[in-house]
Design a protein around this motif. Structure first.
Motif, short mmCIF file in Angstrom:
data_model
loop_
_atom_site.label_atom_id
_atom_site.label_comp_id
_atom_site.label_asym_id
_atom_site.label_seq_id
_atom_site.Cartn_x
_atom_site.Cartn_y
_atom_site.Cartn_z
N MET A 1 -52.78 -97.70 -68.56
CA MET A 1 -52.13 -97.74 -69.73
C MET A 1 -50.71 -97.00 -69.47
N THR A 2 -49.78 -97.50 -69.66
CA THR A 2 -48.43 -96.65 -69.52
C THR A 2 -47.56 -96.75 -70.98
N GLY A 3 -46.40 -96.15 -70.68
CA GLY A 3 -45.26 -96.18 -71.76
C GLY A 3 -45.53 -95.81 -73.23
N ASP A 4 -44.89 -96.35 -74.28
CA ASP A 4 -45.01 -96.23 -75.55
C ASP A 4 -46.61 -96.21 -75.96
N PHE A 9 -51.84 -93.98 -77.78
CA PHE A 9 -53.08 -93.81 -77.77
C PHE A 9 -53.62 -92.76 -77.58
N GLY A 10 -52.66 -91.87 -76.92
CA GLY A 10 -53.06 -90.73 -76.68
C GLY A 10 -52.99 -89.62 -77.75
N GLU A 11 -52.23 -90.02 -78.74
CA GLU A 11 -52.28 -89.40 -80.25
C GLU A 11 -53.44 -89.54 -80.80
N PHE A 12 -54.00 -90.85 -80.75
CA PHE A 12 -55.31 -91.12 -81.33
C PHE A 12 -56.41 -90.64 -80.71
N ILE A 58 -56.99 -82.98 -73.06
CA ILE A 58 -57.66 -84.37 -72.95
C ILE A 58 -56.35 -85.55 -73.03
N ALA A 59 -55.51 -85.27 -73.93
CA ALA A 59 -54.78 -86.40 -74.23
C ALA A 59 -53.29 -85.99 -73.53
N GLY A 60 -52.98 -84.71 -73.07
CA GLY A 60 -51.77 -84.48 -72.53
C GLY A 60 -51.24 -85.16 -71.48
N PHE A 61 -52.12 -85.88 -70.62
CA PHE A 61 -51.54 -86.51 -69.65
C PHE A 61 -50.98 -87.88 -70.04
N MET A 62 -51.26 -88.40 -71.21
CA MET A 62 -50.98 -89.72 -71.75
C MET A 62 -49.43 -89.45 -72.58
N GLY A 63 -49.23 -88.52 -72.98
CA GLY A 63 -48.18 -88.39 -73.91
C GLY A 63 -48.03 -86.79 -74.43
N PRO A 64 -47.16 -86.62 -75.19
CA PRO A 64 -46.81 -85.28 -75.72
C PRO A 64 -47.93 -84.44 -76.36
N ALA A 65 -48.86 -85.30 -76.85
CA ALA A 65 -50.16 -84.52 -77.79
C ALA A 65 -49.49 -83.79 -78.86
N HIS A 66 -48.95 -84.23 -79.67
CA HIS A 66 -48.67 -83.50 -80.97
C HIS A 66 -49.75 -83.52 -81.78
N VAL A 71 -45.56 -81.70 -86.40
CA VAL A 71 -45.21 -81.64 -85.17
C VAL A 71 -44.30 -82.71 -84.65
N THR A 72 -44.82 -84.05 -84.85
CA THR A 72 -44.11 -85.17 -84.59
C THR A 72 -42.97 -85.24 -85.32
#
Length: 238
Positions: A1-4, A9-12, A58-66, A71-72
């Motif tokens: 999974m890449t991009g937006d 999904f990282g936020e979820f 856990i989520a940080g490699f997928m996105g910013p992990a707000h 924070v968002t």
């Protein structure tokens, strides 16, 4: 999974882990016949600090992990993320928080019927004031989130060795909990409160009592105000 999609999904998944571990420590302390029952505020503060740390790892490699709508909002205001991601991130965070709270319910399934204290049950899911004074409660949540967001923005200007910035975030949450958590339970995150409060409303817990919707706006409004103020102050600083 890449991009937006990966970022959303990282936020979820990150918010789900955040609530699973964060509300999990509240369950451990609050619920009858838990081995950690009564272990107190310091355990809760450390548990939430570690929950944030693990969730970001856990989520940080997928996105910013707000993992936090406040924070968002701040990161959208500063241009760190596109405004097009603002609503999808928040929806993912709320859904993740809801699922995380349901997992806490499952993890402690036999303990709900053993617990008759409605405040302890609600406190496992959502925050509440030690003294109900809505203006004061909003101020507390505003101040706590101001510190959170200002520190996160400052961290972005700091050189950390690989991965150590996440531990700084955990220390920040610990400091906020120990120093500012007493009045309101330091939501400092609208999703952290609203998602689990919805779960409390929906879950079949016979002794749960009310979900206290009269208070529910405070941990939404206060953190969003605090985030905006933090961005304005940070812009002056830099």
């Amino acid at each position: 999974m890449t991009g937006d999609n990966a970022q959303i999904f990282g936020e979820f998944i990150g918010t789900m882990i955040l609530i699973l571990l964060g509300d999990g420590v509240c369950a451990a302390v609050n619920l009858n016949k838990s081995k950690a029952q009564g272990s107190g505020w310091i355990v809760i503060a450390f548990g939430w600090a570690m929950a944030v740390t693990m969730a970001v790892f856990i989520a940080g490699f997928m996105g910013p992990a707000h993992l936090n709508p406040a924070v968002t909002l701040a990161m959208a205001m500063t241009g760190a993320i596109s405004w097009s991601l603002f609503v999808p991130f928040i929806l993912a965070q709320l859904l993740g928080a809801l699922v995380g709270a349901i997992l806490v319910w499952l993890a402690y399934l036999p303990h709900w019927s053993e617990t008759k204290d409605q405040g302890a049950i609600l406190g496992t899911f959502a925050t509440g004031p030690a003294i109900r004074n809505y203006p004061a409660n909003v101020i507390t949540e505003t101040i706590g989130t101001f510190v959170l967001v200002l520190a996160l923005l400052a961290f972005g200007k700091t050189d950390f060795a690989g991965g150590t910035n996440v531990f700084a975030v955990g220390a920040l949450i610990l400091a906020a909990g120990l120093s500012l958590g007493g009045p309101t339970g330091y939501a400092i995150n609208p999703a952290r409160d609203l998602g689990p409060r919805i779960a409390h409303q929906l879950l079949p817990i016979s002794t749960k009592g009310t979900s206290d919707w009269a208070y529910s706006w405070v941990p939404i409004v206060g953190p969003m105000i605090g985030a905006v103020i933090a961005v304005l102050v940070f812009n002056v600083m830099v």
